[in-house]
Structures are given as C-alpha cells and as structure tokens.
Design a protein around this motif. Structure first.
Motif, PDB file in Angstrom:
ATOM      1  N   ILE A 289     -26.452 -22.880 -42.412  1.00 40.10           N
ATOM      2  CA  ILE A 289     -25.647 -22.982 -43.616  1.00 40.10           C
ATOM      3  C   ILE A 289     -24.191 -22.669 -43.279  1.00 40.10           C
ATOM      4  O   ILE A 289     -23.906 -21.928 -42.333  1.00 40.10           O
ATOM      5  N   SER A 290     -23.286 -23.252 -44.040  1.00 40.16           N
ATOM      6  CA  SER A 290     -21.866 -22.939 -43.898  1.00 40.16           C
ATOM      7  C   SER A 290     -21.215 -23.008 -45.266  1.00 40.16           C
ATOM      8  O   SER A 290     -21.763 -23.608 -46.205  1.00 40.16           O
ATOM      9  N   PHE A 291     -20.047 -22.403 -45.373  1.00 34.72           N
ATOM     10  CA  PHE A 291     -19.340 -22.295 -46.643  1.00 34.72           C
ATOM     11  C   PHE A 291     -18.001 -23.000 -46.524  1.00 34.72           C
ATOM     12  O   PHE A 291     -17.199 -22.695 -45.639  1.00 34.72           O
ATOM     13  N   VAL A 292     -17.741 -23.941 -47.438  1.00 39.94           N
ATOM     14  CA  VAL A 292     -16.515 -24.735 -47.392  1.00 39.94           C
ATOM     15  C   VAL A 292     -16.279 -25.347 -48.774  1.00 39.94           C
ATOM     16  O   VAL A 292     -17.231 -25.672 -49.479  1.00 39.94           O
ATOM     17  N   ASP A 293     -15.014 -25.483 -49.161  1.00 39.45           N
ATOM     18  CA  ASP A 293     -14.667 -26.115 -50.430  1.00 39.45           C
ATOM     19  C   ASP A 293     -14.719 -27.631 -50.267  1.00 39.45           C
ATOM     20  O   ASP A 293     -13.815 -28.238 -49.719  1.00 39.45           O
ATOM     21  N   ILE A 294     -15.788 -28.248 -50.765  1.00 39.39           N
ATOM     22  CA  ILE A 294     -15.994 -29.687 -50.617  1.00 39.39           C
ATOM     23  C   ILE A 294     -15.139 -30.488 -51.599  1.00 39.39           C
ATOM     24  O   ILE A 294     -14.578 -31.533 -51.264  1.00 39.39           O
ATOM     25  N   ASN A 295     -15.008 -30.004 -52.839  1.00 42.50           N
ATOM     26  CA  ASN A 295     -14.446 -30.826 -53.915  1.00 42.50           C
ATOM     27  C   ASN A 295     -13.030 -30.450 -54.316  1.00 42.50           C
ATOM     28  O   ASN A 295     -12.547 -30.856 -55.369  1.00 42.50           O
ATOM     29  N   ALA A 296     -12.325 -29.672 -53.495  1.00 43.70           N
ATOM     30  CA  ALA A 296     -10.898 -29.365 -53.691  1.00 43.70           C
ATOM     31  C   ALA A 296     -10.605 -28.605 -54.971  1.00 43.70           C
ATOM     32  O   ALA A 296      -9.546 -28.766 -55.559  1.00 43.70           O
ATOM     33  N   ASP A 297     -11.534 -27.719 -55.403  1.00 46.26           N
ATOM     34  CA  ASP A 297     -11.244 -26.882 -56.570  1.00 46.26           C
ATOM     35  C   ASP A 297     -10.953 -25.444 -56.161  1.00 46.26           C
ATOM     36  O   ASP A 297     -10.836 -24.559 -57.012  1.00 46.26           O
ATOM     37  N   ASN A 298     -10.818 -25.211 -54.841  1.00 49.32           N
ATOM     38  CA  ASN A 298     -10.527 -23.897 -54.262  1.00 49.32           C
ATOM     39  C   ASN A 298     -11.670 -22.894 -54.420  1.00 49.32           C
ATOM     40  O   ASN A 298     -11.478 -21.704 -54.169  1.00 49.32           O
TER      41      ASN A 298
END
Length: 437
Positions: A289-298
């Motif tokens: 698993i990893s954590f990242v802002d996919i949809n550009a909502d911060n």
C-alpha cells in the motif's frame, strides 16, 4: 424657492455624473496576477530583447538556466479563469493557451512544450496548465522560454495594441529597463507539500530504528535531510508506516498498520500528533500500500495492491476513506510502488519496480493514467523506495536505502517521471525502516 431648486439641480447633476463614470466592461480593473510559475522559484522576464515583440510582451526564463535548461518546467495560471483559445505546435505561438479572466481581460502562455488543459477548462490561480517549451510554427529551433501577454480584448483594439503592462503580486514589470527578476508568490491551494510534518514546503521522512523508536528527518532546500528529531517509541509493532496529509491543511499526518488494522495520527498543526485513531481492519491482505493524492484535492488517497489488482481508496479527510474502486489490473509482476506528483500538476503519479529492478512510471492527468514508461533500472540494490518532494520544488524526488551498505540516497525529480543522478545523503541505516509512502 431658488435655493431649493438649486439644490435639486445639483442633486440631478451628481446622479448623472455617477452614471457617466460607472465602469464599462472594457474599463474594469485588470486581474491580480501572480507569476505563472511554481511558488518560490525565481524567473527573469525580458521584454526588450526579442525583435518579435511589438508592445508589452514578456519572455520568461528560470534564473540560472540557459538554452533549454528550463524546458519542461511547470507553467501555472497567473489568475483564475476559463480557457478560451489554444493552438498547436504549428501556430505562430507554437503550443499556446489563452485564459479568459472576465471583463475582456485574458492572459496568453506561448511556446509551451506540453498543455495540461484545453478549451472550456475552468482553472484556478496556481493550477498547472502546461510546461515551458520551444514550440513555434514560424521559427523552429528557438530556445525554451515562456512568452507571456496580458491582453485587454474588451478595449476594442487588436493585437498588439491590446497588450497591457503586467504586474505580478502587485509589482509592475520594469518595461523601462526591459528586464526584471521575480520570485513567484503563486502559492495557491495546489502543490502543497504532502509529507511536511512541520508545515513548510519540504517533505519529511520518518525512520524507525531497531528498538522501535521513530525519528523525523526534515527535508531542506537543495535536498537531503536535517538531523534526526525523536518522535517516540513503540513503533516496532507497526508496519507500512506512511507520512501524508489527510486534511489538505498543509501539515502531514501519520498512518501505520498494526495487526491488519490501519491507524491514523492527526497532526495538530504544530508538528505534534493527537492520539491514534483506528481507521479500519483488513489491511494485512494487501501485498503493498502507498499514500498519495490521486485527485488533486490535497487529501491523501490510498493505493492498495491485492494480487494483480490495484485499488484506490479516496481520502475524505480526518483519516477517513471512501470505499475502494478498481484502478487497474496486471500489477502482480511489480514488487513495490510509490506515488507522488512528478510534474507539479497537483495529482498523483505512480512509480513501481519489477523483479528485475526496472523502474516504471505512470503519469496521471485529467484523462487518467498514461501507459507505463521505463525510467530506470538497478533498483534491486535498494530498499524502502519513497517518492517525496525533498527539495520543495513541488516535483517528487525518490529516496531509498542501499542494501549493501545501508546508506541513504536521493534522486531529484526532473518533472517527467525521470530523475537526476543518485546522491548519497546519509549513512547508518542498518536496522532502520523508512516510512514508505
């Protein structure tokens, strides 16, 4: 009687004058512009050196670069608006975009290498709209730069008369000398540091030593980390520790899995954390698993791989996530992945390595993810691969531990999923685990 009539006449005259002075659309104030580049970067504007310039045009290059040294650097919207006009590589301006800011005012961005938005798109100030390029339908072979114009299309004039003097962050461009250097203050809601524990623009890392003590390593200008700051003990029983901003407030929170349950620690906004909250069980079933802002909502999202399937859990803030949705299949041959913003456009791109140590990149834009491109090899010699913006330029870098000697290395991002040469930034990581995002 005369006195009263006189006062009445004066009143009528004032009313008529007020109507006469009411601004028309063409007379409305120009939009408040910010420099069309990433917050904190320095750019030199030149209005006088090009024989193609006829009025108040400005050519921008990043300070300290020459030739095509700033090719591919992100270009941001100088003000909010709607994209009304665009052209391709063979136009007089090469790839260009023109944004309508209302009341007849527009801004033009020309000679772009790539365009991130298209006609009809509503853009925010500070949103990435393209990259610096050298496209030109009339003069192939020009060096990379951004050609910028502030236009008053509501004036009734044509080009070049409708080009107006530009100011950035309230500072008028120095047309008398023809050049001026600005540091961008275009620091809007996009491109926040997602993994900054102390709220600055540099992402931070967390390492957990063999005794289960967690240490914070703050990113700094130019890359690398400052001296370790002790976070606390008791982390040895947690796995898959991650640093990322759940709330979009600019202060990174913590996540970790223990006994299959995902936990969340809220950053109070002062680099300290509230007590752990349980997000939910079932996370032991995922290979990675990893954590990242996919949809550009911060707000951070989760990428979770279950066999050959990759799922997305969209962040809702405060450590909560929506039900998962399938991102794609065919991931079984990839050993690990990490997400970050490669090109400073606000949304999350993905890197992953296969069993041969080859590094692949998937760029995210408004249309989804591109086809994988190989951007490196030799990664079998490194563990704990993390995508993060160490040097504060809004473009993800890579950090990893070299297994052979437990040294820490960084690769600064080039903006297109590729990276500069490896630079050692630490040693003594034997027994340490790096938080993997």
């Amino acid at each position: 009687m005369s006195s009263r009539i006189g006062r009445a006449v004066v009143g009528v005259a004032v009313t008529a004058m007020a109507l006469t002075l009411a601004p028309t659309a063409a007379q409305a104030a120009a939009p408040a512009l910010e420099l069309p580049f990433i917050c904190g970067t320095s750019w030199k504007g030149d209005s006088g050196s090009s024989n193609a310039h006829k009025n108040k045009e400005i050519d921008f290059n990043m300070s300290g670069t020459s030739g095509d040294g700033d090719l591919g650097e992100p270009v941001l919207a100088a003000a909010a608006g709607t994209l009304r006009w665009e052209g391709g590589e063979t136009s007089d301006y090469g790839n260009y975009l023109e944004i309508d800011h209302g009341d007849g005012w527009t801004t033009l961005y020309a000679h772009l290498d790539k365009k991130s938005v298209h006609n009809g798109a509503v853009v925010r100030q500070g949103q990435v709209i393209g990259t610096v390029g050298n496209t030109d339908g009339n003069s192939p072979g020009i060096s990379a730069h951004l050609h910028f114009e502030l236009r008053d299309r509501g004036s009734g004039q044509g080009w070049p008369e409708f080009i107006r003097p530009a100011s950035f962050h309230g500072d008028p461009f120095d047309y008398a000398t023809g050049t001026e250097t600005y540091v961008s203050q275009n620091c809007g809601t996009l491109n926040k540091a997602a993994k900054s524990i102390n709220g600055d623009k540099y992402d931070d890392a967390i390492g957990v030593d063999a005794e289960g003590v967690a240490w914070i390593y703050h990113g700094r200008s130019g890359g690398g980390f400052s001296a370790a700051v002790r976070l606390g003990g008791g982390w040895g029983s947690f796995s898959r520790i991650a640093v990322n901003d759940s709330n979009g407030d600019g202060w990174a929170d913590l996540f970790a899995v223990k006994d299959g349950t995902l936990h969340y620690w809220h950053n109070r906004g002062n680099a300290t954390f509230a007590a752990a909250q349980e997000v939910g069980p079932g996370w032991a079933a995922f290979e990675y698993i990893s954590f990242v802002d996919i949809n550009a909502d911060n707000k951070t999202d989760i990428l979770a791989r279950d066999g050959g399937k990759m799922y997305v859990y969209t962040g809702q803030g405060s450590g909560a996530f929506s039900a998962r949705s399938l991102l794609g299949e065919g991931w079984a041959g990839l050993a690990r992945h990490s997400g970050g913003d490669a090109d400073a456009d606000g949304d999350g791109d993905i890197w992953a390595t296969n069993s041969s140590g080859e590094l692949f990149f998937w760029r995210k834009d408004s249309g989804g993810y591109s086809t994988a491109a190989q951007v490196g090899s030799g990664w079998n010699g490194f563990r704990q691969l993390v995508a993060m913006d160490v040097n504060g330029d809004s473009k993800s870098d890579l950090v990893a531990i070299r297994t052979s000697d437990n040294t820490l290395w960084q690769w600064l991002g080039g903006g297109a999923g590729t990276f500069g040469k490896a630079v050692q930034i630490g040693s003594g990581w034997s027994g340490f685990e790096l938080a993997v995002n």
